[in-house]
Scaffold this active site. Structure first.
Site, PDB file in Angstrom:
ATOM      1  N   LYS A  13     -10.609  -1.149  -1.070  1.00  0.00           N
ATOM      2  CA  LYS A  13      -9.877   0.064  -1.458  1.00  0.00           C
ATOM      3  C   LYS A  13      -9.269  -0.084  -2.848  1.00  0.00           C
ATOM      4  O   LYS A  13      -9.430   0.783  -3.697  1.00  0.00           O
ATOM      5  CB  LYS A  13      -8.757   0.379  -0.449  1.00  0.00           C
ATOM      6  N   ARG A  88      -1.252   5.791   6.646  1.00  0.00           N
ATOM      7  CA  ARG A  88      -1.773   4.670   7.413  1.00  0.00           C
ATOM      8  C   ARG A  88      -1.585   4.854   8.909  1.00  0.00           C
ATOM      9  O   ARG A  88      -1.928   3.983   9.682  1.00  0.00           O
ATOM     10  CB  ARG A  88      -1.032   3.421   6.966  1.00  0.00           C
ATOM     11  N   ARG A 127      -9.866 -13.739  -1.876  1.00  0.00           N
ATOM     12  CA  ARG A 127      -9.169 -12.888  -2.852  1.00  0.00           C
ATOM     13  C   ARG A 127      -8.037 -13.648  -3.550  1.00  0.00           C
ATOM     14  O   ARG A 127      -7.296 -14.412  -2.937  1.00  0.00           O
ATOM     15  CB  ARG A 127      -8.571 -11.664  -2.155  1.00  0.00           C
ATOM     16  N   ARG A 161      -2.390 -13.838  -1.654  1.00  0.00           N
ATOM     17  CA  ARG A 161      -1.348 -13.028  -1.037  1.00  0.00           C
ATOM     18  C   ARG A 161      -0.833 -13.697   0.235  1.00  0.00           C
ATOM     19  O   ARG A 161      -1.602 -14.257   0.997  1.00  0.00           O
ATOM     20  CB  ARG A 161      -1.918 -11.642  -0.681  1.00  0.00           C
ATOM     21  N   ARG A 172      -3.576  -7.625  10.968  1.00  0.00           N
ATOM     22  CA  ARG A 172      -3.797  -6.446  10.105  1.00  0.00           C
ATOM     23  C   ARG A 172      -5.012  -5.654  10.576  1.00  0.00           C
ATOM     24  O   ARG A 172      -5.011  -4.424  10.553  1.00  0.00           O
ATOM     25  CB  ARG A 172      -3.954  -6.875   8.645  1.00  0.00           C
TER      26      ARG A 172
HETATM   27  P1  AP5 Z   1      -9.612  -5.271  -2.302  1.00  0.00           P
HETATM   28  O1  AP5 Z   1     -10.084  -4.190  -3.214  1.00  0.00           O
HETATM   29  O2  AP5 Z   1      -8.391  -6.028  -2.660  1.00  0.00           O
HETATM   30  O3  AP5 Z   1      -9.524  -4.696  -0.794  1.00  0.00           O
HETATM   31  P2  AP5 Z   1      -8.496  -3.700  -0.111  1.00  0.00           P
HETATM   32  O4  AP5 Z   1      -9.279  -2.769   0.752  1.00  0.00           O
HETATM   33  O5  AP5 Z   1      -7.590  -3.101  -1.129  1.00  0.00           O
HETATM   34  O6  AP5 Z   1      -7.751  -4.719   0.834  1.00  0.00           O
HETATM   35  P3  AP5 Z   1      -6.191  -4.910   1.135  1.00  0.00           P
HETATM   36  O7  AP5 Z   1      -6.066  -6.231   1.822  1.00  0.00           O
HETATM   37  O8  AP5 Z   1      -5.369  -4.681  -0.094  1.00  0.00           O
HETATM   38  O9  AP5 Z   1      -5.927  -3.788   2.138  1.00  0.00           O
HETATM   39  P4  AP5 Z   1      -4.739  -3.664   3.057  1.00  0.00           P
HETATM   40  O10 AP5 Z   1      -4.913  -2.277   3.521  1.00  0.00           O
HETATM   41  O11 AP5 Z   1      -4.657  -4.687   4.118  1.00  0.00           O
HETATM   42  O12 AP5 Z   1      -3.484  -4.030   2.132  1.00  0.00           O
HETATM   43  P5  AP5 Z   1      -2.343  -3.160   1.422  1.00  0.00           P
HETATM   44  O13 AP5 Z   1      -1.948  -3.834   0.194  1.00  0.00           O
HETATM   45  O14 AP5 Z   1      -2.717  -1.736   1.388  1.00  0.00           O
HETATM   46  O15 AP5 Z   1     -10.843  -6.283  -2.113  1.00  0.00           O
HETATM   47  C1  AP5 Z   1     -10.706  -7.461  -1.333  1.00  0.00           C
HETATM   48  C2  AP5 Z   1     -11.469  -8.619  -2.020  1.00  0.00           C
HETATM   49  O16 AP5 Z   1     -12.866  -8.328  -1.992  1.00  0.00           O
HETATM   50  C3  AP5 Z   1     -11.113  -8.819  -3.498  1.00  0.00           C
HETATM   51  O17 AP5 Z   1     -11.073 -10.178  -3.777  1.00  0.00           O
HETATM   52  C4  AP5 Z   1     -12.260  -8.117  -4.258  1.00  0.00           C
HETATM   53  O18 AP5 Z   1     -12.512  -8.741  -5.498  1.00  0.00           O
HETATM   54  C5  AP5 Z   1     -13.423  -8.300  -3.285  1.00  0.00           C
HETATM   55  N1  AP5 Z   1     -14.375  -7.170  -3.296  1.00  0.00           N
HETATM   56  C6  AP5 Z   1     -14.082  -5.847  -3.363  1.00  0.00           C
HETATM   57  N2  AP5 Z   1     -15.219  -5.113  -3.319  1.00  0.00           N
HETATM   58  C7  AP5 Z   1     -16.253  -6.001  -3.211  1.00  0.00           C
HETATM   59  C8  AP5 Z   1     -17.665  -5.849  -3.140  1.00  0.00           C
HETATM   60  N3  AP5 Z   1     -18.272  -4.647  -3.136  1.00  0.00           N
HETATM   61  N4  AP5 Z   1     -18.422  -6.991  -3.031  1.00  0.00           N
HETATM   62  C9  AP5 Z   1     -17.838  -8.210  -3.039  1.00  0.00           C
HETATM   63  N5  AP5 Z   1     -16.491  -8.409  -3.113  1.00  0.00           N
HETATM   64  C10 AP5 Z   1     -15.715  -7.316  -3.208  1.00  0.00           C
HETATM   65  O19 AP5 Z   1      -1.155  -3.299   2.493  1.00  0.00           O
HETATM   66  C11 AP5 Z   1      -0.529  -4.536   2.717  1.00  0.00           C
HETATM   67  C12 AP5 Z   1       0.621  -4.370   3.685  1.00  0.00           C
HETATM   68  O20 AP5 Z   1       1.612  -3.479   3.138  1.00  0.00           O
HETATM   69  C13 AP5 Z   1       0.270  -3.753   5.053  1.00  0.00           C
HETATM   70  O21 AP5 Z   1      -0.221  -4.704   5.955  1.00  0.00           O
HETATM   71  C14 AP5 Z   1       1.632  -3.172   5.461  1.00  0.00           C
HETATM   72  O22 AP5 Z   1       2.479  -4.177   5.944  1.00  0.00           O
HETATM   73  C15 AP5 Z   1       2.187  -2.670   4.132  1.00  0.00           C
HETATM   74  N6  AP5 Z   1       1.832  -1.256   3.877  1.00  0.00           N
HETATM   75  C16 AP5 Z   1       1.078  -0.765   2.852  1.00  0.00           C
HETATM   76  N7  AP5 Z   1       0.941   0.566   2.941  1.00  0.00           N
HETATM   77  C17 AP5 Z   1       1.635   0.944   4.053  1.00  0.00           C
HETATM   78  C18 AP5 Z   1       1.843   2.189   4.710  1.00  0.00           C
HETATM   79  N8  AP5 Z   1       1.327   3.326   4.242  1.00  0.00           N
HETATM   80  N9  AP5 Z   1       2.600   2.199   5.830  1.00  0.00           N
HETATM   81  C19 AP5 Z   1       3.165   1.070   6.322  1.00  0.00           C
HETATM   82  N10 AP5 Z   1       2.971  -0.148   5.769  1.00  0.00           N
HETATM   83  C20 AP5 Z   1       2.212  -0.214   4.649  1.00  0.00           C
HETATM   84 MG    MG Z   2      -5.543  -3.276  -1.553  1.00  0.00          MG
END
Ligand code: AP5
Ligand code: MG
Length: 220
Positions: A13, A88, A127, A161, A172
């Site tokens: 994402k 979410r 990552r 992270r 997660r």
């Molecule tokens: P990356 O692009 O970082 O993936 P992502 O989908 O953004 O993964 P996240 O782990 O950030 O998602 P998440 O939803 O768990 O975390 P968030 O920060 O939103 O890619 C991942 C890796 O793959 C990278 O190394 C990249 O280089 C590689 N990659 C990407 N595309 C590729 C491809 N095509 N081929 C090969 N490699 C590739 O949330 C974290 C925490 O915050 C949550 O758990 C929660 O506690 C809190 N939080 C956030 N938003 C909310 C909300 N709305 N409500 C409540 N809590 C929330």
């Molecule tokens: Mg992310």
């Protein structure tokens, strides 16, 4: 355009949001990145969010919705935005709908990034993100920085992270299936969901997403 990106942790994402936001000239709004910025600035919100994030659980709706609303109301988001990680759960989706209705605006599309579990686990395990800005994202195999441990964008230190440990990733994923996936059905009833195959090179995924957005635009 006003777009929501949804998909399991590690689906890409953040990676895709950065690229799409640049192409479409709209701000990338990631609630995860906003929480991480609060954590590094040691704000009260950051302290509260950290305990939930480290356990892999959602931060309570009340603070999350207030933070997202505040960001969406900034001047740069007037003409559109790309939401990454918000909403979410269904109550956040309802709160977003309420806000949009008040403003007299609508979402254009919800992009659902699909990738198998074994792939997202590999992506998360490798990552590395930048201390200066958690939107600067690398991977030890798939997107190696030019110099190990150093951000290509700003020279900051790369680290893993805290919530990318194996145990937290399992929670997660579970939270994603139980709490976040229901929003896909919620948005399906509004005819907004476009599924994007998130496997394959990053450029190809971006091209698929842009083509899907163009189709949506042509249809509306
Ligand atoms: P990356 O692009 O970082 O993936 P992502 O989908 O953004 O993964 P996240 O782990 O950030 O998602 P998440 O939803 O768990 O975390 P968030 O920060 O939103 O890619 C991942 C890796 O793959 C990278 O190394 C990249 O280089 C590689 N990659 C990407 N595309 C590729 C491809 N095509 N081929 C090969 N490699 C590739 O949330 C974290 C925490 O915050 C949550 O758990 C929660 O506690 C809190 N939080 C956030 N938003 C909310 C909300 N709305 N409500 C409540 N809590 C929330
Ligand atoms: Mg992310």
């Amino acid at each position: 355009m006003r777009i929501v990106l949804v998909g399991p942790p590690g689906a890409g994402k953040g990676t895709q949001a950065t690229r799409l936001a640049e192409k479409l000239n709209i701000p990338h709004i990631s609630t995860g990145d906003l929480f991480r910025a609060n954590i590094s600035q040691q704000t009260e919100l950051g302290k509260l969010a950290k305990s939930y994030m480290d356990a892999g659980n959602l931060v309570p709706d009340e603070v999350t919705i207030a933070m997202a609303k505040d960001r969406m109301e900034q001047p740069d988001a007037e003409g559109g935005f790309l939401l990454d990680g918000f909403p979410r759960n269904v109550s956040q989706a309802e709160a977003l709908d309420e806000l949009l209705t008040t403003e007299g605006i609508k979402l254009d599309a919800v992009l659902d990034l699909e990738a198998p579990e074994e792939e997202v686990v590999k992506r998360i395990a490798g990552r590395r993100i930048c201390r200066n800005d958690s939107a600067h994202v690398f991977h030890v195999t798939y997107k190696k920085p030019a110099k190990e441990g150093v951000c290509d964008v700003c020279g900051g230190e790369l680290y893993q992270r805290d919530d990318d440990s194996e145990a937290t990733v399992r929670t997660r994923l579970e939270v994603y299936h139980t709490q976040t996936e229901p929003i896909i059905d919620y948005y399906k009833t509004q005819g907004l969901v476009v599924t994007i195959e998130a496997m394959g090179p990053v450029d190809e995924v971006t091209a698929r997403a842009l083509a899907a957005l163009k189709r949506e635009g042509d249809e509306n």
